[in-house]
Design a protein around this motif. Structure first.
Motif, PDB file in Angstrom:
ATOM      1  N   SER A 207       0.763  -1.018  -0.036  1.00  0.00           N
ATOM      2  CA  SER A 207       0.039  -0.087   0.031  1.00  0.00           C
ATOM      3  C   SER A 207       0.849   1.326  -0.167  1.00  0.00           C
ATOM      4  O   SER A 207       2.082   1.124   0.467  1.00  0.00           O
ATOM      5  N   PRO A 208       0.358   2.527  -0.385  1.00  0.00           N
ATOM      6  CA  PRO A 208       0.986   3.779  -0.172  1.00  0.00           C
ATOM      7  C   PRO A 208       1.311   3.659   1.366  1.00  0.00           C
ATOM      8  O   PRO A 208       0.783   3.377   2.336  1.00  0.00           O
ATOM      9  N   GLU A 209       2.405   4.742   1.494  1.00  0.00           N
ATOM     10  CA  GLU A 209       2.837   5.020   3.237  1.00  0.00           C
ATOM     11  C   GLU A 209       1.631   5.662   3.713  1.00  0.00           C
ATOM     12  O   GLU A 209       0.845   6.333   3.562  1.00  0.00           O
ATOM     13  N   VAL A 210       1.554   5.023   4.870  1.00  0.00           N
ATOM     14  CA  VAL A 210       0.392   5.538   5.912  1.00  0.00           C
ATOM     15  C   VAL A 210       0.898   6.663   6.805  1.00  0.00           C
ATOM     16  O   VAL A 210       2.071   6.446   7.386  1.00  0.00           O
ATOM     17  N   GLY A 211       0.203   7.737   6.875  1.00  0.00           N
ATOM     18  CA  GLY A 211       0.633   8.786   7.684  1.00  0.00           C
ATOM     19  C   GLY A 211       0.716   8.450   9.492  1.00  0.00           C
ATOM     20  O   GLY A 211      -0.233   7.633   9.607  1.00  0.00           O
ATOM     21  N   LYS A 212       1.525   8.868  10.223  1.00  0.00           N
ATOM     22  CA  LYS A 212       1.405   8.752  11.494  1.00  0.00           C
ATOM     23  C   LYS A 212       1.790   9.728  12.305  1.00  0.00           C
ATOM     24  O   LYS A 212       2.174  10.786  11.893  1.00  0.00           O
ATOM     25  N   LEU A 213       1.634   9.703  13.796  1.00  0.00           N
ATOM     26  CA  LEU A 213       1.985  10.711  14.796  1.00  0.00           C
ATOM     27  C   LEU A 213       3.389  11.315  14.738  1.00  0.00           C
ATOM     28  O   LEU A 213       3.433  12.515  14.589  1.00  0.00           O
ATOM     29  N   GLY A 214       4.175  10.244  14.861  1.00  0.00           N
ATOM     30  CA  GLY A 214       5.566  10.710  14.988  1.00  0.00           C
ATOM     31  C   GLY A 214       6.505   9.578  14.266  1.00  0.00           C
ATOM     32  O   GLY A 214       6.170   8.809  13.441  1.00  0.00           O
ATOM     33  N   TRP A 215       7.629   9.448  14.907  1.00  0.00           N
ATOM     34  CA  TRP A 215       8.652   8.537  14.191  1.00  0.00           C
ATOM     35  C   TRP A 215       8.676   8.808  12.772  1.00  0.00           C
ATOM     36  O   TRP A 215       8.898   7.714  12.007  1.00  0.00           O
ATOM     37  N   TYR A 216       9.093  10.040  12.481  1.00  0.00           N
ATOM     38  CA  TYR A 216       9.121  10.239  10.898  1.00  0.00           C
ATOM     39  C   TYR A 216      10.424   9.761  10.495  1.00  0.00           C
ATOM     40  O   TYR A 216      11.429   9.616  11.208  1.00  0.00           O
ATOM     41  N   GLY A 217      10.462   9.275   9.329  1.00  0.00           N
ATOM     42  CA  GLY A 217      12.006   8.890   8.613  1.00  0.00           C
ATOM     43  C   GLY A 217      12.018   7.568   8.691  1.00  0.00           C
ATOM     44  O   GLY A 217      12.687   6.686   7.850  1.00  0.00           O
ATOM     45  N   VAL A 218      10.741   6.961   9.109  1.00  0.00           N
ATOM     46  CA  VAL A 218      10.502   5.400   8.889  1.00  0.00           C
ATOM     47  C   VAL A 218       9.305   4.923   8.757  1.00  0.00           C
ATOM     48  O   VAL A 218       8.453   4.384   9.578  1.00  0.00           O
ATOM     49  N   PRO A 219       8.796   5.386   7.433  1.00  0.00           N
ATOM     50  CA  PRO A 219       7.194   5.167   7.093  1.00  0.00           C
ATOM     51  C   PRO A 219       7.000   3.565   7.421  1.00  0.00           C
ATOM     52  O   PRO A 219       7.695   2.653   7.063  1.00  0.00           O
ATOM     53  N   ILE A 220       5.503   3.510   7.291  1.00  0.00           N
ATOM     54  CA  ILE A 220       4.907   2.363   7.465  1.00  0.00           C
ATOM     55  C   ILE A 220       3.891   1.980   6.147  1.00  0.00           C
ATOM     56  O   ILE A 220       3.377   2.951   5.735  1.00  0.00           O
ATOM     57  N   SER A 221       3.617   0.812   5.862  1.00  0.00           N
ATOM     58  CA  SER A 221       2.593   0.512   4.739  1.00  0.00           C
ATOM     59  C   SER A 221       1.999  -0.860   5.223  1.00  0.00           C
ATOM     60  O   SER A 221       2.260  -1.610   6.349  1.00  0.00           O
ATOM     61  N   SER A 222       0.802  -1.137   4.462  1.00  0.00           N
ATOM     62  CA  SER A 222       0.085  -2.451   4.831  1.00  0.00           C
ATOM     63  C   SER A 222       0.457  -3.312   3.414  1.00  0.00           C
ATOM     64  O   SER A 222       0.842  -2.647   2.392  1.00  0.00           O
ATOM     65  N   LEU A 223       0.294  -4.549   3.703  1.00  0.00           N
ATOM     66  CA  LEU A 223       0.753  -5.631   2.554  1.00  0.00           C
ATOM     67  C   LEU A 223      -0.315  -6.355   2.274  1.00  0.00           C
ATOM     68  O   LEU A 223      -1.128  -6.994   3.212  1.00  0.00           O
ATOM     69  N   GLU A 224      -0.490  -6.804   1.117  1.00  0.00           N
ATOM     70  CA  GLU A 224      -1.461  -8.070   0.865  1.00  0.00           C
ATOM     71  C   GLU A 224      -1.010  -9.321   0.010  1.00  0.00           C
ATOM     72  O   GLU A 224      -0.295  -8.779  -1.077  1.00  0.00           O
ATOM     73  N   PHE A 225      -1.062 -10.241   0.264  1.00  0.00           N
ATOM     74  CA  PHE A 225      -0.661 -11.620  -0.295  1.00  0.00           C
ATOM     75  C   PHE A 225      -1.873 -12.458  -0.794  1.00  0.00           C
ATOM     76  O   PHE A 225      -2.629 -12.910  -0.200  1.00  0.00           O
ATOM     77  N   ARG A 226      -2.006 -12.450  -2.226  1.00  0.00           N
ATOM     78  CA  ARG A 226      -2.913 -13.063  -2.905  1.00  0.00           C
ATOM     79  C   ARG A 226      -2.273 -14.262  -3.821  1.00  0.00           C
ATOM     80  O   ARG A 226      -1.841 -13.993  -4.854  1.00  0.00           O
ATOM     81  N   GLY A 227      -2.429 -15.475  -3.098  1.00  0.00           N
ATOM     82  CA  GLY A 227      -1.706 -16.723  -3.868  1.00  0.00           C
ATOM     83  C   GLY A 227      -0.324 -16.366  -4.215  1.00  0.00           C
ATOM     84  O   GLY A 227       0.090 -16.823  -5.085  1.00  0.00           O
ATOM     85  N   VAL A 228       0.479 -15.739  -3.470  1.00  0.00           N
ATOM     86  CA  VAL A 228       1.867 -15.211  -3.640  1.00  0.00           C
ATOM     87  C   VAL A 228       2.636 -16.507  -3.560  1.00  0.00           C
ATOM     88  O   VAL A 228       2.661 -17.414  -2.729  1.00  0.00           O
ATOM     89  N   SER A 229       3.400 -16.877  -4.667  1.00  0.00           N
ATOM     90  CA  SER A 229       4.298 -18.373  -4.667  1.00  0.00           C
ATOM     91  C   SER A 229       5.736 -18.134  -4.724  1.00  0.00           C
ATOM     92  O   SER A 229       6.325 -17.187  -5.271  1.00  0.00           O
ATOM     93  N   VAL A 230       6.366 -18.666  -3.605  1.00  0.00           N
ATOM     94  CA  VAL A 230       7.689 -18.633  -3.594  1.00  0.00           C
ATOM     95  C   VAL A 230       8.430 -20.072  -3.211  1.00  0.00           C
ATOM     96  O   VAL A 230       7.711 -21.031  -2.670  1.00  0.00           O
ATOM     97  N   PRO A 231       9.443 -20.355  -4.073  1.00  0.00           N
ATOM     98  CA  PRO A 231      10.205 -21.622  -3.726  1.00  0.00           C
ATOM     99  C   PRO A 231      10.243 -22.015  -2.349  1.00  0.00           C
ATOM    100  O   PRO A 231      10.288 -21.328  -1.332  1.00  0.00           O
ATOM    101  N   VAL A 232      10.476 -23.335  -2.120  1.00  0.00           N
ATOM    102  CA  VAL A 232      10.529 -23.994  -0.725  1.00  0.00           C
ATOM    103  C   VAL A 232      12.046 -23.490  -0.312  1.00  0.00           C
ATOM    104  O   VAL A 232      11.969 -23.239   1.052  1.00  0.00           O
ATOM    105  N   SER A 233      12.787 -23.098  -1.186  1.00  0.00           N
ATOM    106  CA  SER A 233      14.131 -22.866  -0.714  1.00  0.00           C
ATOM    107  C   SER A 233      14.281 -21.326   0.040  1.00  0.00           C
ATOM    108  O   SER A 233      15.070 -20.980   0.618  1.00  0.00           O
ATOM    109  N   HIS A 234      13.228 -20.711  -0.069  1.00  0.00           N
ATOM    110  CA  HIS A 234      12.861 -19.484   0.376  1.00  0.00           C
ATOM    111  C   HIS A 234      12.483 -19.624   1.812  1.00  0.00           C
ATOM    112  O   HIS A 234      12.202 -18.439   2.629  1.00  0.00           O
ATOM    113  N   ARG A 235      12.195 -20.591   2.472  1.00  0.00           N
ATOM    114  CA  ARG A 235      11.789 -21.215   3.829  1.00  0.00           C
ATOM    115  C   ARG A 235      13.054 -20.571   4.606  1.00  0.00           C
ATOM    116  O   ARG A 235      14.002 -20.923   4.432  1.00  0.00           O
TER     117      ARG A 235
END
Length: 410
Positions: A207-235
């Protein structure tokens, strides 16, 4: 470095005793950075909540980021007794720089602890130097401190894992190249799996970065995984190691939060004490008034006590003590709640000036709150500590003052 040779500071150098010569050199390097660059630029860095690349690159170039990584991959594998000093020094002037160090630990710990040798060779040198970024995708809309409440599902299909779920409040999401994602196994919800997901994986949205009260310089976002495939070697680790990898990362992050909170509290007291000397009130300096002296005394005593608890916790981590997690909860609870109180009182002592955006305490005040929330809220840690005490009391040595038998018979 000794108290006799170091520049005089309001808070003494007693917690530097026991550090090696090399570790003391790192502390002095960080102090130089805070005096010459980070402190003077802290207000400017905190004006916008965008990733503080210049600060991060400076910390990487100076080897501060490397303290979170194993020596085999370019890091220094620093002891926690050093890291809490480094984070405290940074937070004394700039929450952004301190959170970049604690955040590096949180975002990369699961990779350093659980990735295959091949992945470690591919990623850790770049993460250590700052050329690569990682994010730790744990928190969800309905699950944070309670890792067992995660709803993200990871199922195996042949030689791949398929990830479905959502994550929230993820730091570095918009800058990360790789994401360490923790979820439940589809075949057994009691089993937790951690996998590495590249940012360009099909079905993965940031997602786009979400505004917050403080701690500027380290922004946050949300993530969504819809059937995301990764090799078993990524475990990361074995199937079922996801919970323990998450707990290990959170443990180190909680120690970092405590150090950050205490550094900020120290900085707030230094600022307030300087103001008390400069400000004239009713014919004498504010610092000569007993009421102000008492406020200052309470803050200093409580900070030194909290620093001692944190130092003990860091030593326990470095020794591998079995009870380090409960002490990390105690240190995090004590330090972060204290920081909120100290910054509030320091702002009160500085009056209207403390409320000005041009004055550092306004920024300190906004930043202090998140330490009470991130990596387990104060209330969560109170529950953890109280529950542990009740559990241990059942088999603990009985106080000699008591009669035999049940206390309800008194």
């Amino acid at each position: 470095m000794s108290e006799s040779t170091a520049a005089a500071r309001l808070f003494g150098e007693h917690f530097l005793q026991g550090l090696t010569t090399e570790e003391l050199q790192m502390v002095e390097r960080v102090r130089r950075l805070t005096r010459e660059v980070i402190g003077p630029k802290a207000a400017e860095v905190a004006k916008e909540d965008v990733f503080a690349w210049d600060t991060f690159r400076l910390l990487a170039r100076e080897g501060v980021v490397a303290t979170a990584f194993p020596k085999a991959y370019g890091g220094t594998d620093a002891r926690q007794v050093l890291r809490i000093r480094v984070i405290e020094e940074l937070a004394r002037v700039c929450s952004t720089s301190a959170s970049l160090i604690t955040g590096t630990d949180l975002s990369t710990r699961a990779i350093a602890a659980g990735a295959s040798d091949d992945f470690k060779s591919r990623l850790l040198p770049g993460l250590c130097s700052g050329e690569l970024q990682a994010a730790f995708a744990l928190t969800e809309p309905s699950a944070g401190s309670d890792v067992r409440g995660l709803e993200t599902v990871i199922r195996r299909e042949g030689d791949h894992y398929i990830v479905d779920g959502r994550k929230k409040f993820i730091t570095r999401a918009t800058t990360a190249d790789w994401f360490a994602v923790v979820g439940r196994a589809a075949h057994d919800p009691s089993v937790f799996i951690a996998v590495l997901v590249p940012r360009d994986a099909p079905g993965f949205d940031i997602s786009p970065e979400v505004g917050k009260l403080g701690w500027y310089g380290v922004p946050i976002s949300s993530l969504e995984f819809r059937g995301v495939s990764v090799p078993v070697s990524h475990r990361l680790g074995a199937e079922g190691d996801g919970f323990h990898l998450a707990q290990d990362a959170l443990l180190r992050a909680r120690i970092g939060h405590a150090a950050m909170a205490l550094g900020r509290a120290i900085g707030a007291v230094e600022i307030a004490a300087t103001y008390m000397v400069d400000r004239q009130l009713f014919g004498k300096s504010l610092g000569e008034h007993q009421g102000a002296q008492w406020m200052l005394a309470e803050m200093i005593v409580q900070i030194e006590a909290a620093r001692a608890l944190l130092a003990l916790t860091a030593e326990k981590y470095d020794r591998g003590d079995a009870d380090v997690a409960i002490f990390a909860s105690m240190a995090k609870l004590q330090a972060t709640d204290l920081c909120m109180k100290v910054v509030t009182d320091a702002l009160q002592l500085t009056g209207g000036r403390g409320y000005l955006q041009d004055f550092p305490l306004e920024r300190f005040f906004r930043d202090a709150k998140l330490n009470q929330i991130g990596e387990g809220s104060s209330e969560v840690h109170k529950t953890v500590i109280g529950r542990d005490a009740v559990r241990r009391s059942r088999s603990a040595e009985r106080n000699p003052c008591l009669h035999a038998g049940s206390l309800v018979d008194y």
